[in-house]
Write an enzyme that holds these catalytic residues in place. Structure first.
Site, PDB file in Angstrom:
ATOM      1  N   TYR A 159      52.246  82.965 -10.235  1.00 35.75           N
ATOM      2  CA  TYR A 159      53.025  82.079  -9.379  1.00 35.75           C
ATOM      3  C   TYR A 159      54.506  82.315  -9.647  1.00 35.75           C
ATOM      4  CZ  TYR A 159      54.965  77.820  -7.334  1.00 35.75           C
ATOM      5  OH  TYR A 159      55.705  76.936  -6.588  1.00 35.75           O
ATOM      6  N   ASP A 260      59.241  87.565 -14.570  1.00 40.20           N
ATOM      7  CA  ASP A 260      59.423  86.155 -14.239  1.00 40.20           C
ATOM      8  C   ASP A 260      59.223  85.342 -15.519  1.00 40.20           C
ATOM      9  OD1 ASP A 260      59.293  83.527 -13.484  1.00 40.20           O
ATOM     10  OD2 ASP A 260      57.881  83.844 -11.836  1.00 40.20           O
ATOM     11  N   LYS A 288      63.522  76.218 -16.270  1.00 37.28           N
ATOM     12  CA  LYS A 288      62.979  75.255 -17.221  1.00 37.28           C
ATOM     13  C   LYS A 288      63.855  75.108 -18.464  1.00 37.28           C
ATOM     14  CE  LYS A 288      58.289  76.036 -15.478  1.00 37.28           C
ATOM     15  NZ  LYS A 288      58.137  74.797 -14.717  1.00 37.28           N
TER      16      LYS A 288
END
Length: 456
Positions: A159, A260, A288
């Site tokens: 994702y 990623d 994050k």
């Protein structure tokens, strides 16, 4: 940071707690927000029951609107590696707040955080965004602009945010197309045109032969291969050495390799999975932890590539709130705390390893089949018996007993443990978790597995 000693640990009993306030808030939210939530997994759709509306968080704990406290293993889905409400982060945000909330102009903190990120990661240049989705979307546009090619490659179950071209066989929205042409894939969401999805080629994570075959056939068309160094949104999947080698071979075709690290960046080491696994990406994406819990993302890489970004180069990318002073302050404080504590990653690893071992013991005692994947402070307990003791691909992960997981999740929740409300997610350990929380968690896990075993 340790748990506030004035607060007792979450209850280990299975006694019911009131959810009246959460139910009332959920009903109100459903009237004004799709599904009653602002991100799908929060709705508890795959595990059932009422999502808990959180009123406050401190250390390793959440407190919901009904006053029930939980040991938290989500950590805002990864950012809270120091624990909630860490004094250094809170203080940095407060100081920044005194100067204003947003400028729409450069500030010193943007420079300081960029200097720190490039130094820790060995990256030449970095550009801040306001989300991880923006970071990955921008990195792919940059790769296309730099190479002059239009196709990208991603992996099943990885994702990379909700940009159109990345919602293809993404995480738990997996849609297989095994009978189609090599690399073909279908969108994972309505609203994504098939023509757009057709620019994204898909192959299996941890299958080096499949990646080699795809690159041999179409490598000359591919701008970039984007991947999660450690997968989190299919549950934790850990790359094999052969797969990592195949990833690096894609560069021979002229394609860029994009890591990623939105989830793994600064979580698995000060240089994320890149440092831990010895990766050499051309571009990396972060989110994050880099913002200390405030909305932020970033992408960066070699100077010759990053200089294609506007206003220096022809690839346009912009953001009104990019480099927001509060987010920059929170990110600076978090990364400085991590750098100042040389033992923090060893402590996180040790706690997570003990948690993994305890979960296996609890499930075995109850006669429940699980396979636990963990690396650093990330962990998933798959409700299946993997052939080699660990789950390596999304295809394997998809065979999990999701109903069994949902029952176990509810058993944990009733005993004061806030676990990720999906079989196909990672949980995250923070520096605020101590032996007190570990003991309470494993006690709850034993009871929840025992109840699941009796029900099966």
């Amino acid at each position: 940071m340790t748990r506030d000693a004035t607060l007792p640990p979450a209850s280990s009993s299975a006694g019911p707690s009131s959810t009246a306030q959460s139910q009332a808030l959920f009903a109100r939210a459903q009237a004004v927000t799709p599904g009653g939530v602002n991100s799908p997994v929060r709705a508890f759709k795959s595990v059932g029951g009422v999502p808990r509306f959180i009123a406050s968080a401190h250390g390793a704990y959440l407190t919901d609107a009904d006053g029930t406290r939980y040991i938290d293993y989500i950590g805002s889905w990864g950012p809270m590696i120091l624990g909630h409400d860490h004094p250094a982060v809170r203080g940095a945000i407060g100081t920044a707040l005194n100067g204003g909330t947003s400028f729409g102009a450069p500030s010193a903190r943007e420079v300081e955080l960029a200097e720190l990120v490039t130094r820790l990661t060995g990256t030449d240049k970095v550009r801040f965004t306001s989300s991880g989705t923006e970071a990955t979307m921008s990195a792919l546009r940059l790769a296309r602009g730099f190479t002059g090619r239009k196709f990208i490659v991603k992996f099943r179950g990885n994702y990379h945010g909700h940009a159109d071209g990345l919602l293809v066989e993404a995480g738990s929205g997996l849609m297989t197309n095994a009978d189609g042409p090599l690399g073909a894939a279908a969108p994972s969401s309505a609203g994504v045109p098939q023509e757009y999805a057709g620019l994204t080629l898909v192959t299996e994570y941890n299958d080096p032969a499949a990646l080699d075959a795809l690159m041999a056939a179409r490598g000359h068309e591919i701008a970039a291969v984007i991947f999660e160094p450690v997968v989190g949104n299919a549950g934790v999947l850990i790359p094999t050495p052969d797969f990592l080698a195949a990833l690096h071979r894609v560069k021979a075709s002229g394609a860029l390799l994009i890591a990623d690290e939105v989830m793994t960046g600064f979580r698995l080491s000060l240089n994320g999975a890149t440092g831990l696994l010895g990766l050499e990406p051309d571009l990396s994406c972060w989110g994050k932890i880099i913002g200390g819990g405030l909305p932020v993302g970033a992408y960066g890489g070699r100077a010759e590539i990053m200089e294609f970004v506007s206003p220096q180069g022809p690839v346009y990318q912009a953001g009104t709130l990019s480099g927001n002073p509060l987010a920059m302050a929170a990110g600076l404080a978090t990364l400085r705390e991590l750098e100042a504590d040389p033992d923090i990653y060893a402590r996180l690893d040790a706690y997570t390893a003990r948690l993994a071992a305890g979960l296996k013991d609890a499930a075995q005692a109850a006669g429940v089949s699980i396979s636990v994947n963990h690396i650093g402070s990330m962990l998933t307990a798959f409700h299946l018996e993997a052939p080699h003791g660990s789950v390596g691909t999304y295809t394997q992960a998809a065979g999990s007993d999701t109903a069994g997981f949902a029952a176990w999740f509810q058993g944990l929740l009733a005993r004061g443990i806030y676990w990720a409300p999906s079989q196909f997610e990672s949980i995250f350990v923070s520096a605020a978790h101590t032996d007190t929380e570990l003991t309470a968690t494993l006690d709850a896990a034993h009871a929840a597995y025992a109840a699941a075993g009796r029900a099966s």
